[in-house]
Design an enzyme around this catalytic site. Sequence first.
Site, PDB file in Angstrom:
ATOM      1  CB  VAL A  27      -4.264  -5.318   6.563  1.00  0.00           C
ATOM      2  CG1 VAL A  27      -3.255  -5.901   5.598  1.00  0.00           C
ATOM      3  CG2 VAL A  27      -4.579  -6.298   7.670  1.00  0.00           C
ATOM      4  CD  GLU A  28      -8.331   0.760   5.860  1.00  0.00           C
ATOM      5  OE1 GLU A  28      -9.198   0.940   4.970  1.00  0.00           O
ATOM      6  OE2 GLU A  28      -7.777   1.684   6.481  1.00  0.00           O
ATOM      7  CB  THR A  29     -10.309  -4.356   5.471  1.00  0.00           C
ATOM      8  OG1 THR A  29     -10.747  -3.018   5.714  1.00  0.00           O
ATOM      9  CG2 THR A  29     -11.517  -5.241   5.176  1.00  0.00           C
ATOM     10  NE  ARG A  40     -14.609  -1.129   6.760  1.00  0.00           N
ATOM     11  CZ  ARG A  40     -13.659  -0.249   6.481  1.00  0.00           C
ATOM     12  NH1 ARG A  40     -12.508  -0.640   5.974  1.00  0.00           N
ATOM     13  NH2 ARG A  40     -13.847   1.037   6.676  1.00  0.00           N
ATOM     14  CD  GLN A  79      -3.717   0.271   4.582  1.00  0.00           C
ATOM     15  OE1 GLN A  79      -4.216   0.242   5.689  1.00  0.00           O
ATOM     16  NE2 GLN A  79      -2.415   0.364   4.390  1.00  0.00           N
TER      17      GLN A  79
END
Length: 302
Positions: free
Chosen positions: A21-23, A55, A242
């Site tokens: 994941v990015e967040t 993030r 994500q």
Amino acid sequence: NSIVSSAAKPLQDPDKLIDSVETFIFDCDGVIWKGDKLIDGVPETLDMLRSKGKRLVFVTNNSTKSRKQYGKKFETLGLNVNEEEIFASSFAAAAYLKSINFPKDKKVYVIGEDGILKELELAGFQYLGGPEDGGKKIELKPGFLMEHDKDVGAVVVGFDRYFNYYKVQYGTLCIRENPGCLFIATNRDAVTHLTDAQEWAGGGSMVGALLGSTQREPLVVGKPSTFMMDYLANKFSITKSQICMVGDRLDTDILFGQNGGCKTLLVLSGVTSLSMLQNPNNSIQPDFYTNKISDFLSLKAA
Ligand code: PLP
Ligand code: CA
């Protein structure tokens, strides 16, 4: 809904989840803090995630504070969180009104505390009501009539420890006498955990009073509704798959993540216990569960 989610799995390989994941969206109470007490290991965990370029976003259904006031709370707890990363349901109410271009010459009647007033003010909306409203005794003499401001175009209801009958009647008049008047709820949490000694009536109790008198369904801007998730995905240009939503409650946090099509992680550091998760009557199953977010640091895949 015919989709039955499969049973939640214990988190065994946090690095795999982190890489996928990015967040991370973190719920606050029960995940980051409990009341005014920081949960163990949170600062180190957030630092580690930031060092990996993730993030971090913080979402709370507690509408009593503005994001600026939450910024101070994070600071007091020694956490390095910018107020731009905080999305409280008080902020969501103002953001929703902005998103629909709610007219600046109309007014918002607020049943709720300071956080909502501060966010409306910052967004440039006119408002009335708030915690101090309606201390006056209502004298029911013949012919007595309560006046209300005909410029009210929206009633926003959130958690209010100063809730009273005057506010119910005022909000009811605004909604019933103007079919175009919006009825917005910051959240509908049935109970909340003001102290650890017992459960307390949550924001849903104030919303329920107006629902009873107006027979109108509110538009909810907090979790689990999709408004805040769509807002975040749009603001930060994130693909929802994500995102990992991390929370301690099934009916607000985990449902919020699932409604948004995100990955979900339940932590047992708040109100949900393992036996509640595994109760056959519970149909809300996160992807993973673990004790607390600092398990991200201590658990390593075998
Ligand atoms: N509403 C109120 C009034 C609260 O006190 C709390 C938690 O303390 C909540 C809602 C839930 O907050 P969160 O979404 O951060 O768990
Ligand atoms: Ca929570």
